[in-house]
Write a protein that holds these residues in place. Structure first.
Motif, PDB file in Angstrom:
ATOM      1  N   THR A 110      -3.632   4.467 -14.286  1.00  0.00           N
ATOM      2  CA  THR A 110      -2.724   3.684 -13.452  1.00  0.00           C
ATOM      3  C   THR A 110      -3.435   2.758 -12.598  1.00  0.00           C
ATOM      4  N   SER A 111      -4.185   3.358 -11.748  1.00  0.00           N
ATOM      5  CA  SER A 111      -5.177   2.639 -10.777  1.00  0.00           C
ATOM      6  C   SER A 111      -6.012   1.430 -11.533  1.00  0.00           C
ATOM      7  N   PHE A 150      -3.758  -1.481 -12.418  1.00  0.00           N
ATOM      8  CA  PHE A 150      -3.287  -2.244 -11.308  1.00  0.00           C
ATOM      9  C   PHE A 150      -4.693  -3.183 -10.697  1.00  0.00           C
ATOM     10  N   ASP A 170      -0.971  -4.161  -6.577  1.00  0.00           N
ATOM     11  CA  ASP A 170      -1.166  -2.717  -6.073  1.00  0.00           C
ATOM     12  C   ASP A 170       0.245  -2.096  -6.685  1.00  0.00           C
ATOM     13  N   SER A 171       0.177  -0.674  -6.100  1.00  0.00           N
ATOM     14  CA  SER A 171       1.430  -0.250  -6.715  1.00  0.00           C
ATOM     15  C   SER A 171       3.000  -0.612  -6.079  1.00  0.00           C
TER      16      SER A 171
END
Length: 143
Positions: free
Chosen positions: A63-64, A67, A73-74
């Motif tokens: 996930t990072s 992004f 960003d989240s």
């Protein structure tokens, strides 16, 4: 089939008459970029399901990684996802686009694999022919 059509018409009428459920966020991710992000997430989730150990070995947090790749960003992703989800037809079309893109990519990869496999088979048969020629030359020399 009639019921599905009627349900679709009713949903369209209701959604067109209703005020916005969620305000458009200031940092909304554009729809085309959001489709790419969702597609990447689907691929990474498939990779996590099949080969999580490889991702961990290489220090990749999926996930990072996504992004960072898309420079979001989240919070921005969650806000954008929530906004698009409040518009069901638009959201559905986004996911259909993701599905179509993934299917196109799958077909392309399968075609590339067929080419690699056929080249591999051709190379192997060439080696087999070379070995047979050497064997026949050696047997003729020994006679």
């Amino acid at each position: 089939m009639k019921q599905l059509f009627l349900l679709t018409v009713v949903l369209l009428l209701v959604s067109s008459c209703v005020e916005e459920l969620i305000e458009k966020p200031d940092n909304l991710i554009p729809e085309d970029k959001m489709v790419l992000i969702i597609k990447e997430m689907a691929i990474v989730n498939a990779a996590k399901a099949t080969n999580l150990s490889k991702l961990r070995e290489n220090g990749v947090e999926p996930t990072s990684f996504i992004f960072a790749k898309f420079e979001i960003d989240s919070a921005q992703f969650v806000d954008s996802d929530r906004y698009y989800a409040s518009k069901p037809l638009r959201y559905e079309n986004m996911y259909k686009k993701v599905e179509s893109d993934l299917e196109d990519q799958r077909l392309k990869l399968e075609a590339e694999k067929k080419v690699r496999d056929s080249l591999s088979v051709a190379e192997k048969s060439k080696k087999d022919i070379d070995i047979k020629k050497k064997d026949s030359v050696l047997s003729n020399v020994q006679k």
